[in-house]
Design a protein around this motif. Structure first.
Motif, PDB file in Angstrom:
ATOM      1  N   GLY A   5      31.355  -1.705 -12.133  1.00 12.74           N
ATOM      2  CA  GLY A   5      30.387  -0.879 -11.429  1.00 12.74           C
ATOM      3  C   GLY A   5      30.368   0.531 -11.970  1.00 12.74           C
ATOM      4  N   LEU A   6      29.759   1.412 -11.196  1.00 12.50           N
ATOM      5  CA  LEU A   6      29.647   2.826 -11.545  1.00 12.50           C
ATOM      6  C   LEU A   6      30.685   3.621 -10.768  1.00 12.50           C
ATOM      7  N   VAL A   7      31.433   4.455 -11.472  1.00 12.40           N
ATOM      8  CA  VAL A   7      32.466   5.266 -10.843  1.00 12.40           C
ATOM      9  C   VAL A   7      32.464   6.648 -11.477  1.00 12.40           C
ATOM     10  N   GLN A   8      32.843   7.649 -10.692  1.00 11.41           N
ATOM     11  CA  GLN A   8      32.916   8.998 -11.216  1.00 11.41           C
ATOM     12  C   GLN A   8      34.181   9.202 -12.028  1.00 11.41           C
ATOM     13  N   PRO A   9      34.167  10.150 -12.957  1.00 11.56           N
ATOM     14  CA  PRO A   9      35.397  10.458 -13.709  1.00 11.56           C
ATOM     15  C   PRO A   9      36.544  10.777 -12.761  1.00 11.56           C
ATOM     16  N   GLY A  10      37.708  10.236 -13.109  1.00 11.09           N
ATOM     17  CA  GLY A  10      38.882  10.387 -12.262  1.00 11.09           C
ATOM     18  C   GLY A  10      39.036   9.300 -11.219  1.00 11.09           C
ATOM     19  N   GLY A  11      38.032   8.461 -11.086  1.00  9.13           N
ATOM     20  CA  GLY A  11      38.067   7.406 -10.088  1.00  9.13           C
ATOM     21  C   GLY A  11      38.792   6.162 -10.553  1.00  9.13           C
TER      22      GLY A  11
END
Length: 118
Positions: A9-15
């Motif tokens: 999926g889509l995740v933010q940096p650091g996630g």
């Protein structure tokens, strides 16, 4: 024989994300399980490997300390826990099963997209 990946999926940096690879149609414990990834315009690269019987692991240099591979032989499933994700981790992630005695006997999953972006 089937290898079915999920969890991308889509995740933010650091996630973080946890990928799963569910196997069927072969003797799971007799296969080394690996995760590979392929980014656009790049070759497929090895991310992590775990052996069948003793669960020894090996990681690509770019993911050491951030990713963890594991397996549950009873559930016939391999996992990839991905922490501290960065944009350069964006790729299609593939699961591979390779027989520990016959290297020419292997199977691939269809892949799952991981996108790291703000």
């Amino acid at each position: 024989v089937q290898l079915v990946e999920s969890g991308g999926g889509l995740v933010q940096p650091g996630g973080s994300l946890r990928l799963s690879c569910a196997a069927s149609g072969f003797t799971f414990s007799r296969f080394r399980m690996s995760w590979y990834r392929q980014a656009p315009g790049k070759e497929r690269e090895l991310v992590a490997t775990i052996t069948g019987a003793d669960g020894n692991t090996n990681y690509g240099d770019s993911v050491k300390g951030r990713f963890t591979i594991s397996r549950d032989n009873a559930k016939r499933t391999t996992y990839l826990q991905m922490n501290s994700l960065q944009p350069e981790d964006t790729a299609v992630y593939y699961c591979k099963a390779q027989n520990v005695n016959f290297a020419g006997l292997y199977y691939w999953g269809q892949g799952t997209q991981v996108t790291v972006s703000s």
